[in-house]
Design a protein around this motif. Sequence first.
Motif, short mmCIF file in Angstrom:
data_model
loop_
_atom_site.label_atom_id
_atom_site.label_comp_id
_atom_site.label_asym_id
_atom_site.label_seq_id
_atom_site.Cartn_x
_atom_site.Cartn_y
_atom_site.Cartn_z
N PRO A 143 2.97 7.73 -6.75
CA PRO A 143 3.48 7.23 -5.47
C PRO A 143 3.44 8.30 -4.39
O PRO A 143 3.75 9.47 -4.64
CB PRO A 143 4.93 6.84 -5.80
N GLY A 144 3.01 7.90 -3.20
CA GLY A 144 3.01 8.83 -2.07
C GLY A 144 1.73 9.60 -1.87
O GLY A 144 1.58 10.29 -0.86
N GLU A 145 0.78 9.50 -2.80
CA GLU A 145 -0.44 10.30 -2.68
C GLU A 145 -1.59 9.56 -1.99
O GLU A 145 -2.41 10.20 -1.32
CB GLU A 145 -0.90 10.76 -4.06
N LEU A 146 -1.67 8.26 -2.17
CA LEU A 146 -2.78 7.49 -1.61
C LEU A 146 -2.27 6.51 -0.55
O LEU A 146 -1.28 5.81 -0.77
CB LEU A 146 -3.51 6.69 -2.69
N PHE A 147 -2.99 6.44 0.57
CA PHE A 147 -2.83 5.35 1.52
C PHE A 147 -3.98 4.41 1.24
O PHE A 147 -5.14 4.80 1.35
CB PHE A 147 -2.89 5.88 2.96
N VAL A 148 -3.67 3.19 0.84
CA VAL A 148 -4.69 2.30 0.28
C VAL A 148 -5.00 1.12 1.19
O VAL A 148 -4.09 0.45 1.69
CB VAL A 148 -4.24 1.77 -1.10
N ILE A 149 -6.30 0.90 1.40
CA ILE A 149 -6.80 -0.28 2.10
C ILE A 149 -7.68 -1.03 1.12
O ILE A 149 -8.58 -0.44 0.51
CB ILE A 149 -7.63 0.09 3.34
N ARG A 150 -7.43 -2.34 0.97
CA ARG A 150 -8.26 -3.13 0.07
C ARG A 150 -8.70 -4.40 0.78
O ARG A 150 -7.92 -5.03 1.50
CB ARG A 150 -7.50 -3.46 -1.22
N ASN A 151 -9.95 -4.75 0.59
CA ASN A 151 -10.47 -6.00 1.14
C ASN A 151 -11.61 -6.50 0.26
O ASN A 151 -12.03 -5.81 -0.68
CB ASN A 151 -10.91 -5.83 2.60
N ILE A 152 -12.11 -7.68 0.55
CA ILE A 152 -13.21 -8.23 -0.24
C ILE A 152 -14.46 -7.37 -0.07
O ILE A 152 -14.93 -7.14 1.05
CB ILE A 152 -13.51 -9.68 0.18
N ALA A 153 -14.94 -6.83 -1.19
CA ALA A 153 -16.19 -6.05 -1.25
C ALA A 153 -16.10 -4.68 -0.57
O ALA A 153 -17.13 -4.11 -0.22
CB ALA A 153 -17.37 -6.84 -0.69
N ASN A 154 -14.89 -4.16 -0.42
CA ASN A 154 -14.69 -2.81 0.15
C ASN A 154 -15.57 -2.55 1.37
O ASN A 154 -16.23 -1.53 1.49
CB ASN A 154 -14.91 -1.71 -0.90
N ILE A 155 -15.54 -3.47 2.31
CA ILE A 155 -16.37 -3.36 3.51
C ILE A 155 -15.62 -2.61 4.60
O ILE A 155 -14.45 -2.89 4.88
CB ILE A 155 -16.76 -4.76 4.04
N ILE A 156 -16.29 -1.65 5.23
CA ILE A 156 -15.76 -1.00 6.43
C ILE A 156 -16.59 -1.51 7.61
O ILE A 156 -17.78 -1.21 7.70
CB ILE A 156 -15.86 0.53 6.34
N PRO A 157 -15.98 -2.26 8.49
CA PRO A 157 -16.73 -2.75 9.66
C PRO A 157 -17.02 -1.60 10.61
O PRO A 157 -16.32 -0.59 10.62
CB PRO A 157 -15.76 -3.76 10.31
N PRO A 158 -18.04 -1.73 11.46
CA PRO A 158 -18.25 -0.74 12.52
C PRO A 158 -17.01 -0.71 13.42
O PRO A 158 -16.33 -1.72 13.58
CB PRO A 158 -19.47 -1.28 13.28
N TYR A 159 -16.75 0.44 13.99
CA TYR A 159 -15.55 0.56 14.83
C TYR A 159 -15.69 -0.26 16.11
O TYR A 159 -16.75 -0.31 16.72
CB TYR A 159 -15.30 2.02 15.22
N ARG A 160 -14.61 -0.92 16.46
CA ARG A 160 -14.53 -1.60 17.75
C ARG A 160 -13.07 -1.85 18.08
O ARG A 160 -12.22 -1.86 17.20
CB ARG A 160 -15.29 -2.93 17.73
N VAL A 161 -12.80 -2.02 19.35
CA VAL A 161 -11.48 -2.44 19.81
C VAL A 161 -11.59 -3.91 20.17
O VAL A 161 -12.38 -4.28 21.04
CB VAL A 161 -11.01 -1.62 21.03
#
Length: 212
Positions: free
Chosen positions: A54-72
């Motif tokens: 606990p406390g070591e990982l900040f976790v993001i999970r989504n379908i297929a571990n996709i990182i979208p291109p950055y946008r606002v």
Amino acid sequence: MENLIQGALKFMEEDFKEHESLFEKLKNKQDPHTLFIGCSDSRVIPNLITNTGPGELFVIRNIANIIPPYRVGSDYLATTSAIEYAVNALDIKNIIVCGHSNCGGCLALYNSKEKFENIPNVKKWLDMLAPIKEEAIKIAGNDEAMRSWITEKLNLVNSLQNLLTYPGISKAVEEKKIEVHAWYFIIQTGEIYEYDFEGQHFVLITKNKEQK
């Protein structure tokens, strides 16, 4: 549900007591050293495969571990905002993007339109991988196993490239303030491969590699 309730009781009565001093230190703030971006797949457990607590990982999970291109955007950008927060508010030192074998999300890229009728948001999400689908078909043709394997790998590399479009990340990597890694986890063997930026291929993580 009964199993989950029993698990919660066991945690409160046994497991928490074992780590009570750690949770006492964590009660007011978190200070994770690593951002872990992985698939929502129930077989991929970030703390288990990294042997972290606990406390070591900040976790993001989504379908297929996709990182979208950055946008606002004016809509709700869950993955994008979580990456922003981790990098700019938590002073993360490492970022791991982790894909895995037999990924249902990557496989779903090749579904018929009919299969998406009841999951239109999933289809929209996976539309980001359309160029990867085209490339995988060019390489693997109708070989489904090879096509899936290539899709999973190309998806990871694409997510890495998209990650570097986020404000401040490329500069932090160049200045060695943040390390960025892409991992490929093989579920049936437990092996983890890491993307080699120079060689542009995945290599098995070994003790010798860790010591370098």
